[in-house]
Design a protein around this motif. Structure first.
Motif, PDB file in Angstrom:
ATOM      1  N   PRO A 186       0.841  -1.209   0.000  1.00  0.00           N
ATOM      2  CA  PRO A 186       0.000   0.000   0.000  1.00  0.00           C
ATOM      3  C   PRO A 186       0.869   1.249   0.000  1.00  0.00           C
ATOM      4  O   PRO A 186       2.048   1.216   0.347  1.00  0.00           O
ATOM      5  CB  PRO A 186      -0.781  -0.130   1.308  1.00  0.00           C
ATOM      6  CG  PRO A 186       0.145  -0.881   2.214  1.00  0.00           C
ATOM      7  CD  PRO A 186       0.904  -1.839   1.333  1.00  0.00           C
ATOM      8  N   PHE A 187       0.284   2.358  -0.379  1.00  0.00           N
ATOM      9  CA  PHE A 187       0.938   3.659  -0.241  1.00  0.00           C
ATOM     10  C   PHE A 187      -0.150   4.701  -0.018  1.00  0.00           C
ATOM     11  O   PHE A 187      -1.345   4.406  -0.168  1.00  0.00           O
ATOM     12  CB  PHE A 187       1.806   3.991  -1.462  1.00  0.00           C
ATOM     13  CG  PHE A 187       1.045   4.232  -2.736  1.00  0.00           C
ATOM     14  CD1 PHE A 187       0.748   5.517  -3.176  1.00  0.00           C
ATOM     15  CD2 PHE A 187       0.623   3.159  -3.534  1.00  0.00           C
ATOM     16  CE1 PHE A 187       0.054   5.737  -4.364  1.00  0.00           C
ATOM     17  CE2 PHE A 187      -0.067   3.362  -4.715  1.00  0.00           C
ATOM     18  CZ  PHE A 187      -0.360   4.657  -5.130  1.00  0.00           C
ATOM     19  N   ALA A 188       0.260   5.897   0.327  1.00  0.00           N
ATOM     20  CA  ALA A 188      -0.700   6.965   0.600  1.00  0.00           C
ATOM     21  C   ALA A 188      -0.390   8.173  -0.270  1.00  0.00           C
ATOM     22  O   ALA A 188       0.770   8.457  -0.564  1.00  0.00           O
ATOM     23  CB  ALA A 188      -0.662   7.360   2.074  1.00  0.00           C
ATOM     24  N   ILE A 189      -1.442   8.872  -0.691  1.00  0.00           N
ATOM     25  CA  ILE A 189      -1.284  10.110  -1.435  1.00  0.00           C
ATOM     26  C   ILE A 189      -2.194  11.177  -0.842  1.00  0.00           C
ATOM     27  O   ILE A 189      -3.077  10.880  -0.029  1.00  0.00           O
ATOM     28  CB  ILE A 189      -1.583   9.942  -2.938  1.00  0.00           C
ATOM     29  CG1 ILE A 189      -3.027   9.470  -3.168  1.00  0.00           C
ATOM     30  CG2 ILE A 189      -0.598   8.990  -3.592  1.00  0.00           C
ATOM     31  CD1 ILE A 189      -3.429   9.442  -4.619  1.00  0.00           C
ATOM     32  N   ARG A 190      -1.992  12.387  -1.286  1.00  0.00           N
ATOM     33  CA  ARG A 190      -2.759  13.518  -0.780  1.00  0.00           C
ATOM     34  C   ARG A 190      -4.254  13.311  -1.011  1.00  0.00           C
ATOM     35  O   ARG A 190      -4.669  12.858  -2.067  1.00  0.00           O
ATOM     36  CB  ARG A 190      -2.310  14.802  -1.468  1.00  0.00           C
ATOM     37  CG  ARG A 190      -2.969  16.071  -0.945  1.00  0.00           C
ATOM     38  CD  ARG A 190      -2.443  17.276  -1.725  1.00  0.00           C
ATOM     39  NE  ARG A 190      -2.930  18.533  -1.173  1.00  0.00           N
ATOM     40  CZ  ARG A 190      -4.095  19.095  -1.493  1.00  0.00           C
ATOM     41  NH1 ARG A 190      -4.901  18.502  -2.366  1.00  0.00           N
ATOM     42  NH2 ARG A 190      -4.459  20.246  -0.956  1.00  0.00           N
ATOM     43  N   ASN A 191      -5.037  13.649  -0.012  1.00  0.00           N
ATOM     44  CA  ASN A 191      -6.488  13.529  -0.079  1.00  0.00           C
ATOM     45  C   ASN A 191      -7.072  14.920  -0.339  1.00  0.00           C
ATOM     46  O   ASN A 191      -6.978  15.809   0.500  1.00  0.00           O
ATOM     47  CB  ASN A 191      -7.018  12.965   1.251  1.00  0.00           C
ATOM     48  CG  ASN A 191      -8.504  12.691   1.221  1.00  0.00           C
ATOM     49  OD1 ASN A 191      -9.210  13.145   0.320  1.00  0.00           O
ATOM     50  ND2 ASN A 191      -8.983  11.959   2.206  1.00  0.00           N
ATOM     51  N   ALA A 192      -7.652  15.108  -1.532  1.00  0.00           N
ATOM     52  CA  ALA A 192      -8.173  16.426  -1.883  1.00  0.00           C
ATOM     53  C   ALA A 192      -9.290  16.872  -0.942  1.00  0.00           C
ATOM     54  O   ALA A 192      -9.452  18.067  -0.673  1.00  0.00           O
ATOM     55  CB  ALA A 192      -8.679  16.411  -3.319  1.00  0.00           C
ATOM     56  N   SER A 193     -10.078  15.923  -0.432  1.00  0.00           N
ATOM     57  CA  SER A 193     -11.195  16.267   0.457  1.00  0.00           C
ATOM     58  C   SER A 193     -10.723  16.693   1.838  1.00  0.00           C
ATOM     59  O   SER A 193     -11.360  17.505   2.500  1.00  0.00           O
ATOM     60  CB  SER A 193     -12.144  15.071   0.598  1.00  0.00           C
ATOM     61  OG  SER A 193     -12.680  14.718  -0.652  1.00  0.00           O
ATOM     62  N   ASP A 194      -9.596  16.149   2.288  1.00  0.00           N
ATOM     63  CA  ASP A 194      -9.075  16.461   3.615  1.00  0.00           C
ATOM     64  C   ASP A 194      -7.559  16.268   3.594  1.00  0.00           C
ATOM     65  O   ASP A 194      -7.064  15.176   3.890  1.00  0.00           O
ATOM     66  CB  ASP A 194      -9.718  15.560   4.667  1.00  0.00           C
ATOM     67  CG  ASP A 194      -9.314  15.941   6.091  1.00  0.00           C
ATOM     68  OD1 ASP A 194      -8.478  16.854   6.250  1.00  0.00           O
ATOM     69  OD2 ASP A 194      -9.824  15.325   7.039  1.00  0.00           O
TER      70      ASP A 194
END
Length: 511
Positions: free
Chosen positions: A67-75
């Motif tokens: 898995p990885f994480a990216i910027r969340n436009a909603s929060d």
């Protein structure tokens, strides 16, 4: 006395500010690799290039099962976790009390904050249960709606004529959705334009509110923001249009109660539309359906149906123009199934015989993606997967839709548009799989589990009705002066070039 009042107000304000500050600072994040752009990591860059970042993250992490994480436009405080497919079954089977789709919808959208609830549980139920079952009876009226849209939007074209297909497609879907959702009583007249006004306003308002109001102040938008006032105005007007129809349907059900001992069984319905489905579902739960709740539920379903499906249809049209061999075979298939009859009345079974068209549509869906992530959930409580991956409360997770469809390990030679790719798979034990609306292992387009897109079967039949009329009655080709431009990018959302024109000409003989 005045001093005491000032002290109370100041204390309350200080407490409120402290609460907001604590919430802003102390946000637990998913403890996985955060993948970002090198250098410029501005919100503007994410709007323009988030798709490319997702694709690189897929190659670097997801294909290796990480898995990885990216910027969340909603929060932006809470990055969204992008999961590989090995987590799919656990997400699919997790109860809503732990990994929730409704909670994701509530938190990702500002609509609830500014307009009240979006879609009730009853609407989600009828979308899953009633819509697909009712399609057998709705194909003919849907065909009639398509014919009316063509009559209104398609000019006489004995010779090559330039048109913008976006309006034809949007009107076709709007008429189909209106007939399916509000029935024959309202499918003509003001509701048709009102629903379009509502959709335009509800698409615009969230962006305005996000830009103008901080998260903690958005609740005031419904009192002072003109774009929100427009949404609420159209909602009130929709409720008033629906009121007499709803009251008549309630009276009908009340009249049948003494004879049947309750409401009519669903297979005995006199009406097949969302007004009836919602009314029966509310009553089955002992609840009263108000005109306002009816309007809001129908508006939400209609927004989802028209906006994304119209974009999908426009992409399919451009793909059809790019592959004349597919267009010729699809036309011949339509003529064969219809027996070349000009007044052929299509049924769901007959539409199912359009297998080349179906495979073509699924291939176009694979190579174009309205949204590049799917199966989005939010942790309603802290959640730990079997391998120890921990998702804090209110964290969002999703799976990569578009990169998955373009993975050579999933779809060989993925950059080649093979309009028979999915037809070739429908053999033996898999003969019933891989049609346009199938939820299967080669696509994540429709989601999975109980929240797989409930409108996919309606989209499937509507698209076929629109394209079979276009392909069988008209020759079509690209505008020689201007072909479609690149897709529009908006974060992890994409859209076709809606400004592109095409050339059409009536064929000598048609169905």
């Amino acid at each position: 006395m005045m001093t005491t009042l000032i002290l109370i107000v100041a204390t309350a304000a200080a407490w409120l500010l402290a609460t907001i500050w604590r919430r802003a600072r102390h946000v637990p994040k998913v403890n996985i690799e955060y993948f970002a752009f090198e250098g410029d990591n501005s919100a503007a860059r994410y709007i323009a290039e988030a798709g490319s970042l997702l694709a690189r993250g897929y190659e670097k992490y997801t294909k290796d099962g990480q898995p990885f994480a990216i910027r969340n436009a909603s929060d932006p405080r809470r990055p969204v976790a992008i999961l590989p497919l090995r987590y799919l079954e656990e997400v699919k089977n997790a109860p809503q009390s732990k990994l929730s789709f409704p909670l994701f919808m509530e938190k990702a959208s500002v609509i609830k904050d500014i307009c009240g609830p979006e879609m009730t549980e009853e609407a989600q139920t009828i979308a899953r249960m009633d819509l697909n079952k009712a399609l057998n009876k709705l194909i003919q009226p849907m065909q009639e709606m398509v014919a009316k849209a063509y009559d209104k939007e398609m000019p006489p074209c004995p010779d090559w004529t330039l048109i913008n297909p976006r309006q034809l497609i949007a009107q076709s879907f709007a008429r189909i959705a209106t007939r399916v959702l509000v029935g024959p009583e309202l499918c003509e007249g003001r509701w048709l334009t009102l629903s379009r006004d509502y959709i335009n306003s509800v698409i615009k308002a969230p962006g305005v509110v996000r830009h103008k109001y901080p998260h903690w102040l958005r609740w005031v938008a419904k009192y002072i923001e003109p774009s929100v006032h427009a949404v609420l105005k159209y909602r009130r007007e929709g409720a008033e249009l629906l009121r007499p129809v709803l009251e008549a349907r309630i009276a009908e059900l009340d009249d049948t109660a003494p004879q049947t001992g309750g409401e009519k069984e669903r297979h005995e319905r006199q009406h097949e539309d969302a007004i009836q489905w919602l009314l029966e579902e509310f009553r089955a739960r002992g609840k009263k359906l108000t005109p306002d709740a009816l309007a809001q539920n129908i508006y939400v379903i209609m927004t989802a149906a028209i906006d994304s499906t119209s974009s999908t249809a426009l992409w399919m049209l451009f793909d059809l123009l790019d592959h004349p061999d597919a267009m010729a075979e699809i036309r011949e298939e339509i003529l064969r199934v219809s027996g070349r009859a000009a007044d052929f009345v299509w049924t769901r079974h007959a539409l199912g015989e359009l297998r080349v068209l179906d495979s073509f549509m699924r291939e176009s869906l694979r190579v174009h993606s309205f949204t590049q992530i799917t199966i989005e959930r939010m942790a309603a409580e802290p959640f730990t997967f079997k391998d120890g991956l921990h998702i804090p409360k209110f964290s969002q997770l999703a799976f990569p839709r578009y990169p998955y469809g373009m993975d050579a390990g999933v779809n060989p030679d993925p950059k080649t548009f093979d309009y028979k790719r999915h037809l070739k798979k429908r053999t033996g034990a898999d003969a019933a799989k891989f049609h346009f609306a199938s939820v299967s292992e080669d696509t994540l387009a429709w989601g999975t589990g109980m929240h797989a897109c409930p409108g996919r079967f309606l989209a499937q039949e509507a698209l076929k009705l629109i394209f079979l009329r276009l392909v069988s009655r008209y020759d079509i080709k690209h505008d020689g002066e201007k072909r479609p431009g690149p897709d529009r990018m908006m974060g992890l959302f994409m859209g076709p070039d809606a400004s592109a024109n095409i050339l059409v000409k009536e064929v000598a003989s048609s169905t």
